[in-house]
Write a protein that holds these residues in place. Structure first.
Motif, short mmCIF file in Angstrom:
data_model
loop_
_atom_site.label_atom_id
_atom_site.label_comp_id
_atom_site.label_asym_id
_atom_site.label_seq_id
_atom_site.Cartn_x
_atom_site.Cartn_y
_atom_site.Cartn_z
N LYS A 162 0.84 -1.20 0.00
CA LYS A 162 0.00 0.00 0.00
C LYS A 162 0.88 1.25 0.00
O LYS A 162 1.03 1.94 1.01
CB LYS A 162 -0.93 -0.01 1.22
N GLU B 10 2.52 -2.44 12.53
CA GLU B 10 2.33 -1.88 11.18
C GLU B 10 1.92 -3.01 10.24
O GLU B 10 2.52 -4.08 10.24
CB GLU B 10 3.62 -1.20 10.71
N LEU B 11 0.90 -2.76 9.42
CA LEU B 11 0.18 -3.86 8.77
C LEU B 11 0.98 -4.59 7.70
O LEU B 11 0.86 -5.81 7.58
CB LEU B 11 -1.12 -3.34 8.16
N GLU C 246 -1.37 1.67 8.74
CA GLU C 246 -2.46 0.85 9.25
C GLU C 246 -1.88 -0.14 10.26
O GLU C 246 -0.72 -0.51 10.17
CB GLU C 246 -3.15 0.12 8.10
N ARG C 247 -2.72 -0.57 11.20
CA ARG C 247 -2.24 -1.43 12.27
C ARG C 247 -2.97 -2.77 12.27
O ARG C 247 -4.15 -2.87 11.95
CB ARG C 247 -2.46 -0.76 13.64
N LEU D 56 -0.33 5.08 1.29
CA LEU D 56 -0.76 5.42 2.65
C LEU D 56 -0.02 6.65 3.17
O LEU D 56 1.19 6.79 2.97
CB LEU D 56 -0.51 4.24 3.60
#
Length: 341
Positions: free
Chosen positions: A114, A128-129, A121-122, A117
């Protein structure tokens, strides 16, 4: 790095000449098998007689994709997993064990990318995703399924991880400093627990494109450390691969629309590095199933531009991917982050 077919086999690694010359079907679990390379690897392995456990976040999507490629129902098992959620990974392992099937090969394929971003995101665990999904979820899955691979009676048990040129500075794609090269630094982000406000393994400010590269670097480091720790004692073949530039894979669905149109054209007509999803899937299947790839510790590549004959070769990895001191630190910290220390 160890040697590949055509070179002298390394100490402790199996040579292709010592393997059966005919591929033996088995059961393989592939993450992210509902689209892209994972889906076409499923097709190629089923065509070889293998049973594929399609481990996907959306099992209905996986069933539709399976049907679209005319893959037989009895040749696959559908199990749900969200690799970004460590609890979901544990549930996948329980669900797999409930099937009663042996595990002869594991393919780490699923990934999120991604690059647009602005904020990280988590995962449900607070990580962190992209690192949580691409590395930590898979790291936990590997640890929980290693005993299954050890128990397999298949003549060539294998664990295969998908790598990328963008995380290997020995290749041109890994030297491009946009947004920054893959680099785990001193792993201070991991050491500090990798939760908010930390977003990167090196503890530096969030860069989404680099977060993806770093996670894939962790994948290749994990392969090398698995080989060092376990190949000689278990006989399991641990390898990674870069199947070529699959420029139209769903991995790029979060990139700008213009990029999705231009990038495949550029790879086809300018660099010559383009590989179709079907060919990439076939190459993954070869690394999983074919006797010529039964050499542990190798990072396989076809290169496209490096080799005119189109044959596989052992791609040298950067020191960042192959340094055993770094690898041990990544291993130890990852064990803590997934709750296995």
């Amino acid at each position: 790095m160890v040697s590949a077919p055509g070179d002298a086999a390394p100490s402790g690694a199996s040579s292709p000449s010592s393997q059966a010359r005919v591929s033996t079907p088995g059961t393989v679990l592939i993450t992210g098998a509902s689209s892209g390379v994972g889906l076409f690897a499923t097709k190629a392995l089923v065509d070889r007689g293998w049973h594929v456990v399609m481990a996907c976040r959306d099992t209905e999507k996986a069933r539709r994709a399976q049907a679209a490629l005319a893959i037989r129902d009895d040749a696959v098992t559908h199990l749900r997993v969200d690799l970004g959620d460590l609890d979901s990974v544990r549930a996948l392992v329980d669900a797999f064990h409930a099937t009663g099937r042996p595990l002869d090969a594991l393919v780490v394929n699923a990934a999120v990318y991604k690059p647009r971003l602005k904020q990280p995101e988590r995962s449900p665990q607070g990580y962190e995703l992209s690192m949580a999904t691409n590395h930590l979820g898979h790291f936990l899955l590997i640890q929980l399924l290693l005993d299954d691979l050890k128990r397999s009676s298949h003549p060539s048990r294998r664990l295969v991880l998908l790598g990328t040129v963008t995380a290997n500075s020995k290749e041109l794609g890994g030297k491009i400093p946009i947004p920054a090269p893959a680099d785990l630094g001193d792993l201070s982000g991991f050491s500090a627990g990798f939760k908010a406000p930390i977003t990167m393994a090196d503890g530096k400010p969030f860069k989404p494109g680099k977060a993806y590269k770093d996670s894939k670097l962790c994948n290749m480091i994990t392969t090398q450390e698995l080989h060092r720790r376990l190949h000689e004692s278990t006989g399991i073949v641990f390898t990674s691969l870069y199947p070529g530039c699959v420029a139209d894979t769903p991995l790029f669905r979060s990139t700008p629309r213009a990029f999705q149109l231009i990038f495949p054209w550029f790879q086809k007509n300018i660099t010559g590095g383009y590989v179709s999803q079907a060919l990439a899937g076939e190459r993954v299947a070869e690394v999983v199933a074919d006797p010529a790839f039964a050499v542990s510790g190798v990072h396989w590549s076809w290169g496209n531009r490096q080799r005119k004959d189109g044959r596989q070769f052992s791609q040298e990895l950067s020191d960042k991917a192959s340094n055993p001191v770094t690898a041990q630190k990544v291993w130890d910290l990852s064990m803590k982050l997934v709750g296995l220390a």
